[in-house]
Design a protein around this motif. Sequence first.
Motif, mmCIF file in Angstrom:
data_model
loop_
_atom_site.group_PDB
_atom_site.id
_atom_site.type_symbol
_atom_site.label_atom_id
_atom_site.label_comp_id
_atom_site.label_asym_id
_atom_site.label_seq_id
_atom_site.Cartn_x
_atom_site.Cartn_y
_atom_site.Cartn_z
ATOM 1 N N UNK A 1 -14.185 -0.395 -2.720
ATOM 2 C CA UNK A 1 -14.532 0.857 -2.035
ATOM 3 C C UNK A 1 -13.434 1.283 -1.072
ATOM 4 N N UNK A 2 -12.797 0.299 -0.401
ATOM 5 C CA UNK A 2 -11.717 0.623 0.534
ATOM 6 C C UNK A 2 -10.513 1.211 -0.205
ATOM 7 N N UNK A 3 -10.186 0.579 -1.331
ATOM 8 C CA UNK A 3 -9.039 1.078 -2.102
ATOM 9 C C UNK A 3 -9.337 2.471 -2.654
ATOM 10 N N UNK A 4 -10.560 2.671 -3.105
ATOM 11 C CA UNK A 4 -10.941 3.978 -3.641
ATOM 12 C C UNK A 4 -10.911 5.048 -2.539
ATOM 13 N N UNK A 5 -11.369 4.688 -1.356
ATOM 14 C CA UNK A 5 -11.337 5.646 -0.249
ATOM 15 C C UNK A 5 -9.901 6.039 0.094
ATOM 16 N N UNK A 6 -9.005 5.045 0.141
ATOM 17 C CA UNK A 6 -7.603 5.354 0.432
ATOM 18 C C UNK A 6 -6.995 6.220 -0.669
ATOM 19 N N UNK A 7 -7.359 5.929 -1.925
ATOM 20 C CA UNK A 7 -6.836 6.731 -3.030
ATOM 21 C C UNK A 7 -7.335 8.172 -2.932
ATOM 22 N N UNK A 8 -8.590 8.345 -2.566
ATOM 23 C CA UNK A 8 -9.124 9.704 -2.401
ATOM 24 C C UNK A 8 -8.435 10.427 -1.254
ATOM 25 N N UNK A 9 -8.221 9.704 -0.151
ATOM 26 C CA UNK A 9 -7.511 10.322 0.984
ATOM 27 C C UNK A 9 -6.109 10.748 0.561
#
Length: 247
Positions: free
Chosen positions: A95-103
């Motif tokens: 989830x953290x990696x996905x959030x950073x990718x979305x940002x």
Amino acid sequence: MTLQWTLVAYFLYGEIGLVVLLCIPKISARRWNRIFNSSLLNWIAGYATFYFFAFVAVLVLFFADAINQIQKHPGREAMDGKTGPAHLHEQTLDSMIRFRAQRNFYISGMALLLVVVLQRMITSLCREARLEASHEAAIKQATSASDQAQKLMEENEKLRADKLDKEEGKKGGETEDVEKDEIDGEKLRNELERLKEENAKLKSDAEASRKQAKGVSTEYDRLMSEHSILQKKLQDVEGNEESKKDQ
């Protein structure tokens, strides 16, 4: 954020600041046109154009990488049914990696979009400045033609009055002089008609220039509304980022 994404974020903030600066109503389109065509900016553009396009190409690569990272990490929905501390840790990391990718996706995407918006805004401002200058020149030319036509009309009336005086004071052998005055009057009438047609054409050109300037202003307003929507989306993304960090 890492160094490269910090630079991308600063680039995005700079674009937003430039958009806001271009939207200041007190700075006219003519002044912006003079600034864009100044020798200093032309000199800078001659050296910085290659690096600017190289940076835009890097932004495209970052944007594609962000999309790839989002696809690689589907989030919690794709990990349903798994239990245990290891899976929980894996889920949190994903989830953290996905959030950073979305940002990163929103930052790079909006930076690329603002490049296009800025290019359109600058082009519209320069076009509006040229149309305003053309409109004023057409108005001045039309006014000059109208004044000249008025002078010719006054001269024509004066010649007619002189001709009437000569006809009353002279008889018989002065027929040739009368005919000459009639020929001169006919020439003046022809010249007057020509100037009237030229005046009507200039007024038509001025009206067309005004309509074009109105179209450019409408396009400028549309770009402003797009900028407001983009800025609101950026604020929403930053707000989501802060709320997730607090959690």
